[in-house]
Design an enzyme around this catalytic site. Structure first.
Site, PDB file in Angstrom:
ATOM      1  CG  PHE A 140      -4.294  15.940   1.855  1.00 48.94           C
ATOM      2  CD1 PHE A 140      -3.583  15.688   0.689  1.00 48.94           C
ATOM      3  CD2 PHE A 140      -5.654  15.689   1.866  1.00 48.94           C
ATOM      4  CE1 PHE A 140      -4.204  15.196  -0.442  1.00 48.94           C
ATOM      5  CE2 PHE A 140      -6.290  15.204   0.735  1.00 48.94           C
ATOM      6  CZ  PHE A 140      -5.554  14.960  -0.428  1.00 48.94           C
TER       7      PHE A 140
ATOM      8  CD  GLU B  88      -3.145   0.455   0.259  1.00 49.11           C
ATOM      9  OE1 GLU B  88      -2.642   1.253  -0.550  1.00 49.11           O
ATOM     10  OE2 GLU B  88      -4.371   0.366   0.411  1.00 49.11           O
ATOM     11  CG  ASP B  89      -0.935   4.822  -1.469  1.00 48.83           C
ATOM     12  OD1 ASP B  89      -1.675   4.008  -0.886  1.00 48.83           O
ATOM     13  OD2 ASP B  89      -1.377   5.793  -2.085  1.00 48.83           O
TER      14      ASP B  89
ATOM     15  NE  ARG C  85      -3.411   8.355  -8.803  1.00 54.12           N
ATOM     16  CZ  ARG C  85      -4.057   7.934  -7.727  1.00 54.12           C
ATOM     17  NH1 ARG C  85      -3.386   7.543  -6.669  1.00 54.12           N
ATOM     18  NH2 ARG C  85      -5.368   7.916  -7.693  1.00 54.12           N
TER      19      ARG C  85
ATOM     20  CG  ASP D 282      -6.049   7.557   6.472  1.00 54.72           C
ATOM     21  OD1 ASP D 282      -5.845   7.976   7.615  1.00 54.72           O
ATOM     22  OD2 ASP D 282      -6.696   8.202   5.632  1.00 54.72           O
TER      23      ASP D 282
HETATM   24  C1  PRP Z   1      -5.898   5.324  -0.323  1.00 53.22           C
HETATM   25  C2  PRP Z   1      -4.689   4.421  -0.154  1.00 53.22           C
HETATM   26  C3  PRP Z   1      -5.239   3.215   0.525  1.00 53.22           C
HETATM   27  C4  PRP Z   1      -6.380   3.762   1.333  1.00 53.22           C
HETATM   28  C5  PRP Z   1      -5.951   3.869   2.758  1.00 53.22           C
HETATM   29  O1  PRP Z   1      -6.554   4.938  -1.490  1.00 53.22           O
HETATM   30  O2  PRP Z   1      -4.115   4.096  -1.385  1.00 53.22           O
HETATM   31  O3  PRP Z   1      -5.722   2.263  -0.403  1.00 53.22           O
HETATM   32  O4  PRP Z   1      -6.677   5.065   0.822  1.00 53.22           O
HETATM   33  O5  PRP Z   1      -6.990   4.350   3.522  1.00 53.22           O
HETATM   34  P1  PRP Z   1      -7.657   3.570   4.704  1.00 53.22           P
HETATM   35  O6  PRP Z   1      -6.570   3.006   5.559  1.00 53.22           O
HETATM   36  O7  PRP Z   1      -8.416   4.681   5.404  1.00 53.22           O
HETATM   37  O8  PRP Z   1      -8.572   2.540   4.156  1.00 53.22           O
HETATM   38  P2  PRP Z   1      -7.480   5.892  -2.361  1.00 53.22           P
HETATM   39  O9  PRP Z   1      -8.917   5.531  -2.129  1.00 53.22           O
HETATM   40  O10 PRP Z   1      -7.113   7.321  -2.143  1.00 53.22           O
HETATM   41  O11 PRP Z   1      -7.175   5.400  -3.830  1.00 53.22           O
HETATM   42  P3  PRP Z   1      -5.830   5.503  -4.691  1.00 53.22           P
HETATM   43  O12 PRP Z   1      -4.883   4.460  -4.157  1.00 53.22           O
HETATM   44  O13 PRP Z   1      -6.291   5.161  -6.074  1.00 53.22           O
HETATM   45  O14 PRP Z   1      -5.305   6.906  -4.562  1.00 53.22           O
END
Ligand code: PRP
Length: 191
Positions: A162, A109-110, A175, A113
């Protein structure tokens, strides 16, 4: 169907935003994590499963920093009305392409959260009976957690700010930035 971006959303130039982690700092941590994973999985092979889209860049770098055999796959999820406050509902919109039963899997994951995405994905992946399942996340925002889940490998733990760059977006923009930067909170409409 393409997502549309409201023309009123301001997109500040990348250079105007404060750098949280430089390209070099990120590369250093990715190298360290790659080394650690290579030692822990010596003699094995690994399947890296990236969560689109944010994890794509971290996965690409991590895969090359790991010296043991590794292949990759991707999943995509959608969450309803998450923005910065999650509704808690996560839905799989793209599953893995290849079976992972009996394989050593690392979910990549990136950012970790609230934990809702990884918690959901971990449950789903465990149903496939991998030999082992770990989590690597480039960033971790521990104070935002709503469900108890931790990553096994984290490049940086950060406060609740953020961030964009290195795969992470604001309205799909930024990105591609090599650094991780702080997006101005006052401009983060709906996030
Ligand atoms: C972001 C990130 C994780 C998720 C983490 O995805 O890449 O998948 O949120 O959040 P959480 O721990 O609250 O579940 P996003 O929906 O922004 O999609 P993206 O990866 O396409 O930017």
């Amino acid at each position: 169907m393409f997502k549309t971006v409201a023309p009123s959303i301001p997109f500040p130039p990348a250079a105007s935003m404060e750098v949280l982690f430089t390209q070099n700092q990120i590369a250093e941590r990715v190298r360290e994590i790659g080394r650690q994973i290579s030692e822990e999985y010596a003699g094995e092979s690994i399947v890296l499963i990236g969560v689109l889209k944010g994890a794509a860049i971290f996965l690409a770098d991590l895969a090359r920093a790991i010296s043991v055999d590794n292949t990759f796959d991707f999943v995509a999820v959608s969450s309803y009305g998450r923005a910065r406050v999650s509704s808690g509902a996560v839905k799989l919109i793209k599953d893995i392409d290849n079976p992972i039963e009996g394989k050593h899997v690392i979910l990549v994951e990136d950012i970790l959260d609230t934990g809702l995405t990884l918690s959901y994905l971990r449950g789903l992946m465990l149903q496939h009976k991998p030999a082992s399942l770990k989590i690597a996340s480039c960033l971790d925002k521990p104070e935002r957690r709503l469900v108890p889940i931790e990553a096994d490998y984290v490049a940086f733990a950060i406060p609740n700010r953020f961030v964009i760059g290195y795969g992470m977006d604001y309205a799909e923009v930024y990105r591609n930035l090599a650094d991780i930067r702080l997006f101005p909170e006052e401009l983060a409409v709906g996030h």
